[in-house]
Design a protein around this motif. Structure first.
Motif, PDB file in Angstrom:
ATOM      1  N   VAL A 138      35.430  38.168  42.350  1.00 51.85           N
ATOM      2  CA  VAL A 138      36.303  37.209  43.033  1.00 51.85           C
ATOM      3  C   VAL A 138      35.656  36.728  44.329  1.00 51.85           C
ATOM      4  O   VAL A 138      35.654  35.526  44.622  1.00 51.85           O
ATOM      5  N   LEU A 193      34.618  32.897  45.237  1.00 53.57           N
ATOM      6  CA  LEU A 193      35.081  32.221  46.448  1.00 53.57           C
ATOM      7  C   LEU A 193      33.915  31.723  47.291  1.00 53.57           C
ATOM      8  O   LEU A 193      33.945  30.599  47.801  1.00 53.57           O
ATOM      9  N   ARG A 211      34.070  29.052  50.428  1.00 52.61           N
ATOM     10  CA  ARG A 211      35.283  29.527  51.096  1.00 52.61           C
ATOM     11  C   ARG A 211      34.952  30.762  51.908  1.00 52.61           C
ATOM     12  O   ARG A 211      34.335  31.705  51.409  1.00 52.61           O
ATOM     13  N   TYR A 265      43.936  42.899  48.553  1.00 57.62           N
ATOM     14  CA  TYR A 265      44.390  41.570  48.943  1.00 57.62           C
ATOM     15  C   TYR A 265      43.220  40.861  49.604  1.00 57.62           C
ATOM     16  O   TYR A 265      42.536  41.431  50.466  1.00 57.62           O
ATOM     17  N   ILE A 299      43.991  30.304  50.352  1.00 56.29           N
ATOM     18  CA  ILE A 299      43.770  30.962  49.064  1.00 56.29           C
ATOM     19  C   ILE A 299      44.018  32.460  49.225  1.00 56.29           C
ATOM     20  O   ILE A 299      43.374  33.122  50.038  1.00 56.29           O
ATOM     21  N   GLN A 300      44.970  32.963  48.447  1.00 56.48           N
ATOM     22  CA  GLN A 300      45.304  34.374  48.475  1.00 56.48           C
ATOM     23  C   GLN A 300      45.133  34.952  47.075  1.00 56.48           C
ATOM     24  O   GLN A 300      45.587  34.360  46.104  1.00 56.48           O
ATOM     25  N   VAL A 301      44.477  36.101  47.000  1.00 59.09           N
ATOM     26  CA  VAL A 301      44.214  36.745  45.715  1.00 59.09           C
ATOM     27  C   VAL A 301      44.646  38.201  45.815  1.00 59.09           C
ATOM     28  O   VAL A 301      44.392  38.864  46.819  1.00 59.09           O
ATOM     29  N   TRP A 340      43.368  40.238  38.198  1.00 58.02           N
ATOM     30  CA  TRP A 340      43.636  39.616  39.483  1.00 58.02           C
ATOM     31  C   TRP A 340      44.393  38.321  39.256  1.00 58.02           C
ATOM     32  O   TRP A 340      44.415  37.775  38.161  1.00 58.02           O
ATOM     33  N   ARG A 341      45.021  37.855  40.332  1.00 55.62           N
ATOM     34  CA  ARG A 341      45.743  36.582  40.251  1.00 55.62           C
ATOM     35  C   ARG A 341      45.816  35.958  41.634  1.00 55.62           C
ATOM     36  O   ARG A 341      45.751  36.645  42.648  1.00 55.62           O
ATOM     37  N   PHE A 342      45.930  34.635  41.632  1.00 55.04           N
ATOM     38  CA  PHE A 342      46.179  33.911  42.862  1.00 55.04           C
ATOM     39  C   PHE A 342      47.643  34.095  43.233  1.00 55.04           C
ATOM     40  O   PHE A 342      48.511  34.148  42.357  1.00 55.04           O
ATOM     41  N   ASP A 366      50.725  32.320  44.826  1.00 54.30           N
ATOM     42  CA  ASP A 366      51.211  30.969  45.138  1.00 54.30           C
ATOM     43  C   ASP A 366      52.527  31.100  45.883  1.00 54.30           C
ATOM     44  O   ASP A 366      53.521  31.534  45.321  1.00 54.30           O
TER      45      ASP A 366
END
Length: 61
Positions: free
Chosen positions: A14, A18, A23, A38, A45-47, A55-57, A59
């Motif tokens: 990840v 990024l 980023r 985290y 952008i938060q993962v 993993w996931r973003f 929102d």
């Protein structure tokens, strides 16, 4: 509690993804109580990376 091997490998993937998108990684945090990683990249952008390596973003909208 330490991150799992799957979680550690996923976090590297990840972070690489990024950084390939230019980023900045502002925050990298392992929550020992809940067992997730985290990552905050740039301003928006938060993962979240789970012990399974999934993993996931996040929102917030």
């Amino acid at each position: 509690m330490n991150p799992t091997n799957e979680q550690a490998l996923a976090s590297v993937r990840v972070c690489q993804m990024l950084s390939n998108g230019y980023r900045n990684i502002q925050l990298f945090r392992f929550n020992e109580l809940k067992g997730y990683i985290y990552i905050l990249a740039g301003d928006d952008i938060q993962v979240m990376i789970f012990p399974s390596g999934d993993w996931r973003f996040i929102d917030e909208t």
